[in-house]
Design a protein around this motif. Sequence first.
Motif, PDB file in Angstrom:
ATOM      1  N   MET A   1       8.998  -0.707 -11.001  1.00  0.00           N
ATOM      2  CA  MET A   1       7.714   0.273  -9.151  1.00  0.00           C
ATOM      3  C   MET A   1       8.137   0.922  -9.068  1.00  0.00           C
ATOM      4  O   MET A   1       6.990   1.572  -8.720  1.00  0.00           O
ATOM      5  CB  MET A   1       9.114  -1.092  -8.857  1.00  0.00           C
ATOM      6  N   LEU A   2       8.800   2.048  -9.049  1.00  0.00           N
ATOM      7  CA  LEU A   2       8.970   3.750  -8.621  1.00  0.00           C
ATOM      8  C   LEU A   2       7.979   3.998  -9.329  1.00  0.00           C
ATOM      9  O   LEU A   2       7.449   5.049  -9.775  1.00  0.00           O
ATOM     10  CB  LEU A   2      10.783   3.804  -8.656  1.00  0.00           C
ATOM     11  N   GLU A   3       8.306   3.908 -10.995  1.00  0.00           N
ATOM     12  CA  GLU A   3       7.785   4.662 -12.050  1.00  0.00           C
ATOM     13  C   GLU A   3       5.827   4.314 -11.805  1.00  0.00           C
ATOM     14  O   GLU A   3       5.412   5.342 -11.297  1.00  0.00           O
ATOM     15  CB  GLU A   3       7.850   4.055 -13.876  1.00  0.00           C
ATOM     16  N   TRP A   4       5.457   3.322 -11.941  1.00  0.00           N
ATOM     17  CA  TRP A   4       4.183   3.008 -10.534  1.00  0.00           C
ATOM     18  C   TRP A   4       3.555   4.075  -9.920  1.00  0.00           C
ATOM     19  O   TRP A   4       2.519   4.232  -9.281  1.00  0.00           O
ATOM     20  CB  TRP A   4       3.835   1.388 -10.534  1.00  0.00           C
ATOM     21  N   LEU A   5       4.535   3.569  -8.915  1.00  0.00           N
ATOM     22  CA  LEU A   5       4.502   4.787  -7.815  1.00  0.00           C
ATOM     23  C   LEU A   5       4.180   6.162  -8.215  1.00  0.00           C
ATOM     24  O   LEU A   5       3.019   6.539  -7.504  1.00  0.00           O
ATOM     25  CB  LEU A   5       5.418   4.238  -6.511  1.00  0.00           C
ATOM     26  N   ARG A   6       4.607   6.681  -8.832  1.00  0.00           N
ATOM     27  CA  ARG A   6       4.524   7.957  -9.289  1.00  0.00           C
ATOM     28  C   ARG A   6       3.732   8.157  -9.791  1.00  0.00           C
ATOM     29  O   ARG A   6       3.356   9.031 -10.106  1.00  0.00           O
ATOM     30  CB  ARG A   6       6.099   8.200 -10.054  1.00  0.00           C
ATOM     31  N   SER A   7       3.247   7.006 -10.753  1.00  0.00           N
ATOM     32  CA  SER A   7       1.966   7.512 -11.592  1.00  0.00           C
ATOM     33  C   SER A   7       0.651   7.263 -10.566  1.00  0.00           C
ATOM     34  O   SER A   7      -0.241   7.468 -11.665  1.00  0.00           O
ATOM     35  CB  SER A   7       2.209   6.646 -12.596  1.00  0.00           C
ATOM     36  N   LEU A   8       0.719   7.377  -9.041  1.00  0.00           N
ATOM     37  CA  LEU A   8      -1.002   6.833  -8.603  1.00  0.00           C
ATOM     38  C   LEU A   8      -1.172   8.020  -8.904  1.00  0.00           C
ATOM     39  O   LEU A   8      -0.558   9.302  -8.479  1.00  0.00           O
ATOM     40  CB  LEU A   8      -0.601   6.221  -6.882  1.00  0.00           C
ATOM     41  N   SER A   9      -2.711   8.575  -8.351  1.00  0.00           N
ATOM     42  CA  SER A   9      -2.719   9.710  -8.179  1.00  0.00           C
ATOM     43  C   SER A   9      -2.663  10.384  -6.810  1.00  0.00           C
ATOM     44  O   SER A   9      -2.803   9.084  -5.602  1.00  0.00           O
ATOM     45  CB  SER A   9      -4.471   9.794  -8.837  1.00  0.00           C
ATOM     46  N   PRO A  10      -2.944  11.258  -6.174  1.00  0.00           N
ATOM     47  CA  PRO A  10      -2.820  11.805  -4.586  1.00  0.00           C
ATOM     48  C   PRO A  10      -3.461  10.772  -3.662  1.00  0.00           C
ATOM     49  O   PRO A  10      -3.799  10.754  -2.778  1.00  0.00           O
ATOM     50  CB  PRO A  10      -3.092  13.014  -5.205  1.00  0.00           C
ATOM     51  N   ARG A  11      -4.692  11.208  -4.542  1.00  0.00           N
ATOM     52  CA  ARG A  11      -6.682  10.602  -3.612  1.00  0.00           C
ATOM     53  C   ARG A  11      -5.742   8.804  -3.772  1.00  0.00           C
ATOM     54  O   ARG A  11      -5.616   8.184  -1.926  1.00  0.00           O
ATOM     55  CB  ARG A  11      -7.326  10.441  -4.268  1.00  0.00           C
ATOM     56  N   THR A  12      -5.180   7.809  -4.469  1.00  0.00           N
ATOM     57  CA  THR A  12      -5.164   6.909  -3.789  1.00  0.00           C
ATOM     58  C   THR A  12      -3.626   6.954  -3.292  1.00  0.00           C
ATOM     59  O   THR A  12      -3.975   5.672  -2.270  1.00  0.00           O
ATOM     60  CB  THR A  12      -4.060   6.026  -5.602  1.00  0.00           C
ATOM     61  N   GLU A  13      -2.887   7.337  -3.477  1.00  0.00           N
ATOM     62  CA  GLU A  13      -2.024   7.659  -2.048  1.00  0.00           C
ATOM     63  C   GLU A  13      -2.327   7.678  -0.964  1.00  0.00           C
ATOM     64  O   GLU A  13      -1.833   7.321   0.247  1.00  0.00           O
ATOM     65  CB  GLU A  13      -0.808   9.143  -2.430  1.00  0.00           C
ATOM     66  N   PHE A  14      -2.828   8.587  -0.754  1.00  0.00           N
ATOM     67  CA  PHE A  14      -3.958   9.041   0.714  1.00  0.00           C
ATOM     68  C   PHE A  14      -4.414   8.109   1.028  1.00  0.00           C
ATOM     69  O   PHE A  14      -3.943   7.581   2.489  1.00  0.00           O
ATOM     70  CB  PHE A  14      -4.738  10.334   0.199  1.00  0.00           C
ATOM     71  N   VAL A  15      -4.486   7.157   0.370  1.00  0.00           N
ATOM     72  CA  VAL A  15      -5.897   5.524   0.583  1.00  0.00           C
ATOM     73  C   VAL A  15      -4.575   4.450   1.402  1.00  0.00           C
ATOM     74  O   VAL A  15      -4.721   4.055   2.002  1.00  0.00           O
ATOM     75  CB  VAL A  15      -7.182   5.101  -0.650  1.00  0.00           C
ATOM     76  N   ALA A  16      -3.651   4.722   0.265  1.00  0.00           N
ATOM     77  CA  ALA A  16      -2.698   3.853   0.214  1.00  0.00           C
ATOM     78  C   ALA A  16      -1.970   3.944   2.419  1.00  0.00           C
ATOM     79  O   ALA A  16      -1.836   2.498   2.593  1.00  0.00           O
ATOM     80  CB  ALA A  16      -1.746   3.383  -0.666  1.00  0.00           C
TER      81      ALA A  16
END
Length: 221
Positions: free
Chosen positions: A1-16
Amino acid sequence: MLEWLRSLSPRTEFVAVIALAFGWAIVSSTASVLAGPPPPAAAPEFTAGGLWGIVFLEVMTLALLTVLLSARGWTWPQLSRPWAQSDLLIGPALLVTAYLSYALLATLASHSGVALREPTFEHGVGWAAVLGVSVVNGFYEEALVCAYVIVALRERWGLWPAIHASTAIRTAYHLYQGSAGVLFIVPLGLIFAGWYARTGRLWPLILAHVLADALALSVMA
């Protein structure tokens, strides 16, 4: 799960982050505007249950976002410089500036024939609910809509677009408060975001927001 979170793009992180923190509030506030002008009896109402519901929801959301952002490498020093004694003066000064800006805009609106719709409040809920929601909401909003948004967007979009994005998001989830609320939130958002972008100091904004909420909700105590 943590690896998947780290793999998100900055844009995806911001939207989330914005969707989790303010998504439902933005959708419901926008829907209230699209539904057309409500009658005076339909003005937004604050109740004891609503206040405690806000506290619970924001604490749970903060816990979830802390996990997400920690996994992404975010730390508190990225969002705020340490507390200083001067923050005790700066916070109220920023709030007074926002109130003066609102007073000017409200005067101009009334002279233009614009009717300002004020929220209504349930009385006798007690200071515990008022102070609880003021402290939690003050920290929640300023840490996310001001600090996170500006730090996340400043490098990619530039300083002023980041300030305007912060103010736009803040305004979007306050639309339900009606015209009076928007006339207060827009200058407050610009003042708070501009101060934070220039100084990196978040604690004065948290203090100012806590004071603003406590003053507004004190009629419920």
